[in-house]
Each structure stands twice: as C-alpha cells, then as structure tokens.
Motif scaffolding. Structure first.
Motif, short mmCIF file in Angstrom:
data_model
loop_
_atom_site.label_atom_id
_atom_site.label_comp_id
_atom_site.label_asym_id
_atom_site.label_seq_id
_atom_site.Cartn_x
_atom_site.Cartn_y
_atom_site.Cartn_z
N ALA A 1 66.86 17.76 46.52
CA ALA A 1 67.58 17.00 45.49
C ALA A 1 66.83 16.97 44.16
CB ALA A 1 67.85 15.58 45.99
N LYS A 2 65.54 17.34 44.19
CA LYS A 2 64.75 17.32 42.95
C LYS A 2 65.23 18.38 41.96
CE LYS A 2 60.47 15.55 44.90
NZ LYS A 2 59.25 15.99 45.60
N ASP A 3 65.90 19.41 42.47
CA ASP A 3 66.31 20.49 41.57
C ASP A 3 67.79 20.84 41.75
OD1 ASP A 3 66.46 22.62 39.87
OD2 ASP A 3 64.78 23.75 40.77
N PRO A 4 68.67 19.97 41.24
CA PRO A 4 70.11 20.20 41.43
C PRO A 4 70.57 21.51 40.79
CG PRO A 4 69.71 18.13 40.21
CD PRO A 4 68.37 18.74 40.49
N GLY A 5 69.89 21.94 39.71
CA GLY A 5 70.26 23.21 39.07
C GLY A 5 70.08 24.37 40.03
N ALA A 6 69.00 24.33 40.79
CA ALA A 6 68.74 25.41 41.75
C ALA A 6 69.81 25.42 42.84
CB ALA A 6 67.36 25.24 42.38
N ILE A 7 70.26 24.24 43.24
CA ILE A 7 71.30 24.18 44.28
C ILE A 7 72.59 24.79 43.74
CG2 ILE A 7 72.62 22.65 45.83
CD1 ILE A 7 69.62 22.42 46.28
N MET A 8 72.94 24.44 42.50
CA MET A 8 74.17 24.97 41.92
C MET A 8 74.06 26.49 41.79
SD MET A 8 77.21 24.46 41.16
CE MET A 8 77.53 22.71 41.29
N ASN A 9 72.89 26.99 41.41
CA ASN A 9 72.71 28.45 41.33
C ASN A 9 72.94 29.13 42.66
OD1 ASN A 9 72.25 28.86 38.68
ND2 ASN A 9 70.01 28.62 38.82
N LEU A 10 72.40 28.49 43.68
CA LEU A 10 72.55 29.07 45.02
C LEU A 10 74.03 29.08 45.44
CD1 LEU A 10 70.28 27.20 47.55
CD2 LEU A 10 72.70 27.43 47.98
N LEU A 11 74.78 28.05 45.04
CA LEU A 11 76.21 28.01 45.37
C LEU A 11 76.98 29.07 44.58
CD1 LEU A 11 76.88 24.15 45.55
CD2 LEU A 11 76.45 25.74 47.44
N LEU A 12 76.58 29.28 43.34
CA LEU A 12 77.27 30.29 42.52
C LEU A 12 76.98 31.69 43.05
CD1 LEU A 12 76.74 28.83 38.91
CD2 LEU A 12 78.75 28.65 40.39
N GLU A 13 75.74 31.93 43.43
CA GLU A 13 75.41 33.24 44.02
C GLU A 13 76.17 33.45 45.32
OE1 GLU A 13 71.16 33.83 44.63
OE2 GLU A 13 70.87 33.39 42.50
N GLY A 14 76.21 32.43 46.15
CA GLY A 14 76.96 32.50 47.40
C GLY A 14 78.43 32.78 47.13
N SER A 15 78.95 32.16 46.08
CA SER A 15 80.37 32.33 45.77
C SER A 15 80.66 33.74 45.28
CB SER A 15 80.81 31.29 44.72
OG SER A 15 80.57 29.99 45.22
N ASP A 16 79.72 34.35 44.53
CA ASP A 16 79.89 35.75 44.12
C ASP A 16 79.95 36.66 45.34
OD1 ASP A 16 79.94 35.15 41.46
OD2 ASP A 16 77.81 35.57 41.10
N LYS A 17 79.04 36.40 46.26
CA LYS A 17 78.97 37.24 47.45
C LYS A 17 80.25 37.06 48.29
CE LYS A 17 76.00 38.30 51.27
NZ LYS A 17 75.17 37.62 52.26
N ALA A 18 80.67 35.82 48.45
CA ALA A 18 81.88 35.52 49.23
C ALA A 18 83.11 36.16 48.56
CB ALA A 18 82.07 34.02 49.38
N SER A 19 83.13 36.15 47.22
CA SER A 19 84.26 36.74 46.50
C SER A 19 84.40 38.22 46.80
CB SER A 19 84.08 36.56 44.99
OG SER A 19 84.42 35.25 44.62
N GLU A 20 83.27 38.91 46.89
CA GLU A 20 83.33 40.35 47.17
C GLU A 20 84.03 40.61 48.49
OE1 GLU A 20 79.57 42.44 46.99
OE2 GLU A 20 79.15 41.47 45.06
N THR A 21 83.64 39.86 49.51
CA THR A 21 84.24 40.02 50.83
C THR A 21 85.73 39.70 50.78
OG1 THR A 21 82.15 39.36 51.78
CG2 THR A 21 84.05 39.31 53.25
N ALA A 22 86.07 38.58 50.16
CA ALA A 22 87.47 38.14 50.12
C ALA A 22 88.32 39.12 49.30
CB ALA A 22 87.57 36.73 49.55
N ASP A 23 87.75 39.66 48.22
CA ASP A 23 88.49 40.62 47.39
C ASP A 23 88.83 41.88 48.18
OD1 ASP A 23 88.55 39.01 45.18
OD2 ASP A 23 86.82 39.92 44.19
N ALA A 24 87.91 42.30 49.03
CA ALA A 24 88.15 43.51 49.82
C ALA A 24 89.32 43.27 50.78
CB ALA A 24 86.89 43.89 50.60
N THR A 25 89.37 42.10 51.39
CA THR A 25 90.49 41.79 52.28
C THR A 25 91.79 41.72 51.50
OG1 THR A 25 88.96 40.49 53.61
CG2 THR A 25 91.31 40.17 54.05
N LEU A 26 91.73 41.10 50.33
CA LEU A 26 92.94 40.99 49.50
C LEU A 26 93.45 42.38 49.12
CD1 LEU A 26 94.99 39.30 47.90
CD2 LEU A 26 93.37 39.32 45.98
#
Ligand code: TRP
Length: 333
Positions: A296-321
């Motif tokens: 919790a000391k570094d909320p910016g780092a958590i948000m970055n990790l979620l954005l990176e995860g979301s980029d990766k997840a988007s690639e997979t979902a885009d391929a299915t689409l």
C-alpha cells in the motif's frame, strides 16, 4: 500439452473478506504455480449494480488489488487486470446476446436472487440482467478451461457453456472453449452473526485488511450456539460459526477435535473457544496485513502493474475476438 488456463475475478465493491479467502483466493495462489492464470477486477460488472457510485468502484480497484497481492497472488505468475480496459469484452458480449433468450436470463438463479437482495423489483437495469452474458465474454475471451468460483456462481458457468455451444454450432467453429467451474472444497463460511453467508452487504464479515483489535472484537461478539447458556451446558458444534471457522483455519486439528468433544459434553465456555479462534485468525491474517501495508506504500506501482496486466490480457482477448469475428463473417479487414 497445453497449460490449463484459469480465469477468475471479483467485483471491486469493497475489500475482500475471509469468505473470499477460503472460497477462492487460496485456490488462486496454488493454481498460479501450474496454470496460466488471469484474475480480473470486474469493474464493469460492479457498475451494473453500483452505477451511481463510480467513485466507490474506482477506490476499491486498489483495495482488492492489494488484497490479491497480500495473500500471495503474484503478478509475475498471474495476470491481474481491469475488466473495463479490455475492449474486446463488450464487443463479444454484444455478439453473445443473440444466443440467449430473455426468458433464460430471467430464470438465472443467481440473478434472480440478487434482484431480490438488491431490491431492484421491476426497475432492474438491462445491464444487470445481461451480466451473465458479459461474464461469458470474460471467460471465453481467455479460452479459459477452469473458473474457480463460489458455488453461487455455478449458474454463470452453465450459462457460459450454453452460449459457447450455441455459438460454435451456429458458426460451425471451435473458436470458443467450454470451461469447468472449480468450487472450493471448504464449505462456505457463515457470517459472524450466524447468517448462512459471510458478505459485505450483510455487514457480517471479517476483512483481510481488518486491524488486530477489530478482528479481536468481531470474534468476541460472534454468534455461537444460542442454547449454550452456561458453561456446564452441552453445546452444539455443527453449524456453530466459531467451530466452522476453526475447521477452516486451525492448523491443530487434533486439539480442535478435543475442544469439540469437550464443548458437546459441556464444561467448555464460548470465551475459551473464541480465544483460540482469535489466536488462529491473528496468526493467519497478520502476515497478510503486513504484506498489504508494504504494497500500500506505493499505489502508483500497483496501478502500473494493473495497466501492464491489462495490456497483456487485451492481447489475448483481441486474438479471440479476431477469430470470433472471422467465424461470424465479420472479417472485413
Ligand atoms: N461474478 C463474479 C462475482 O461477483 C465476478 C466475476 C466477473 C467473475 N466475471 C467473472 C468470476 C468471470 C469468474 C469469472 O464474484
């Protein structure tokens, strides 16, 4: 052999509690070792019944992400992502809607129950009614084989697989994959008030983020056997929330068996049993709380990790689409 794919998630409407922990979080920590795992913060789904409180969902994205990391879901092994950032999901939902009847949606047991619980009555939003279809998009976009969920979610997986079969048959394709629900072996935890289910909306939960004194106070006030009035009285163990929690958490099951026998015979007071439960829960939750405070000391780092995860997840979902659009003769380019 193909590594099994796991897709699961939670609505970020509040911090996670012990019910989530035994019901699904512990499984995810194990599954990430052998499977390719995607864990979703289902903000779109959360908005279907919280559309007036977008700020609440926004704040809880971070809270739930912290809970995930604190229990040991490791962002290097598991892709943690935000549902609304995956643009393929609403598009898939739109196509899948053709494969569900309105009648079928109205009779989904989970949706029916939630409509009562949330007092929607006749004013249930269409977005809420179709959330099982959007959940089908969540699962199929990742071609998930396994969906670890609570037993209340079983009708969602059934609905998902119906859509998968209809879609594949209609377009003579194998693009979509059927998924299996994985339900925790541990029975669902009752609330501290003795109600059948621990839930945020019932106000009867112990949260992973609760401080030590709050946990102690909640345990002290827990509902037990209402007929166990004096210490000498024989007490009931089955369905007694204090013992249900001990079953789920006490590492010393031998001592627990003795305590149960003593309680049933009479002569063991609730305060002694609660004292043991408090010890057990504090031992389990302290390391989680400490790790949570660290993250919790570094909320910016958590948000970055979620954005990176979301980029990766988007690639997979885009391929299915892309494959789904092709099967539907929508491959214009
Ligand atoms: N419906 C789930 C819940 O309320 C959250 C969720 C959304 C989900 N999409 C999912 C769970 C896909 C598993 C798979 O808890």
């Amino acid at each position: 052999m193909h590594k099994k794919i796991v897709l699961t998630g939670d609505r970020p409407t509040g911090p996670l509690h012990l019910g989530h922990y035994v019901g699904s979080l512990k499984n995810r920590v194990i599954l990430q070792e052998t499977c390719q795992q995607f864990v979703m913060l289902a903000d779109v789904q959360a908005l279907t019944d919280n559309f007036h409180q977008p700020q609440k969902i926004r704040e809880n994205i971070l809270e739930v992400a912290l809970d995930y990391l604190a229990v040991g879901i490791d962002s290097k092994k598991t892709t943690i992502f935000i549902q609304s950032l995956i643009r393929a999901l609403p598009e898939l939902t739109m196509y899948y809607l053709n494969f569900v009847t309105w009648n079928r949606l109205k009779h989904n047991p989970t949706v029916k129950q939630e409509i009562v619980q949330k007092n929607f009555g006749e004013s249930v939003p269409a977005g809420f009614m179709i959330y099982p279809v959007s959940q089908t998009a969540d699962i199929t976009a990742f071609r998930a084989d396994i969906v670890p969920v609570g037993d209340d979610q079983l009708p969602m997986i059934e609905q998902c697989n119906e859509i998968v079969r209809h879609f594949n048959r209609a377009y003579n394709t194998q693009v979509l994959v059927e998924a299996k629900a994985m339900v925790s072996r541990v029975p669902r935890l009752p609330g501290i008030d003795g109600k059948a289910k621990m839930s945020k909306s019932l106000g009867n939960a112990i949260y992973l983020s609760d401080p030590e004194d709050v946990i102690a106070k909640k345990v002290k006030g827990m509902y037990t056997d209402p007929n166990h009035l004096r210490v000498e009285d024989p007490g009931q163990v089955e369905g007694n929330p204090v013992f249900v929690y001990l079953d789920a958490f006490d590492p010393d099951q031998e001592n627990l068996a003795e305590m149960k026998a003593h309680y049933q015979r009479g002569g063991l007071g609730d305060s002694v049993v609660k004292k043991r439960l408090n010890e057990v829960l504090q031992a389990e939750l302290e390391p989680i709380r400490l790790r949570r405070q660290e993250f919790a000391k570094d909320p910016g780092a958590i948000m970055n990790l979620l954005l990176e995860g979301s980029d990766k997840a988007s690639e997979t979902a885009d391929a299915t689409l892309r494959d789904a659009r092709k099967a539907m003769c929508l491959d214009y380019r």
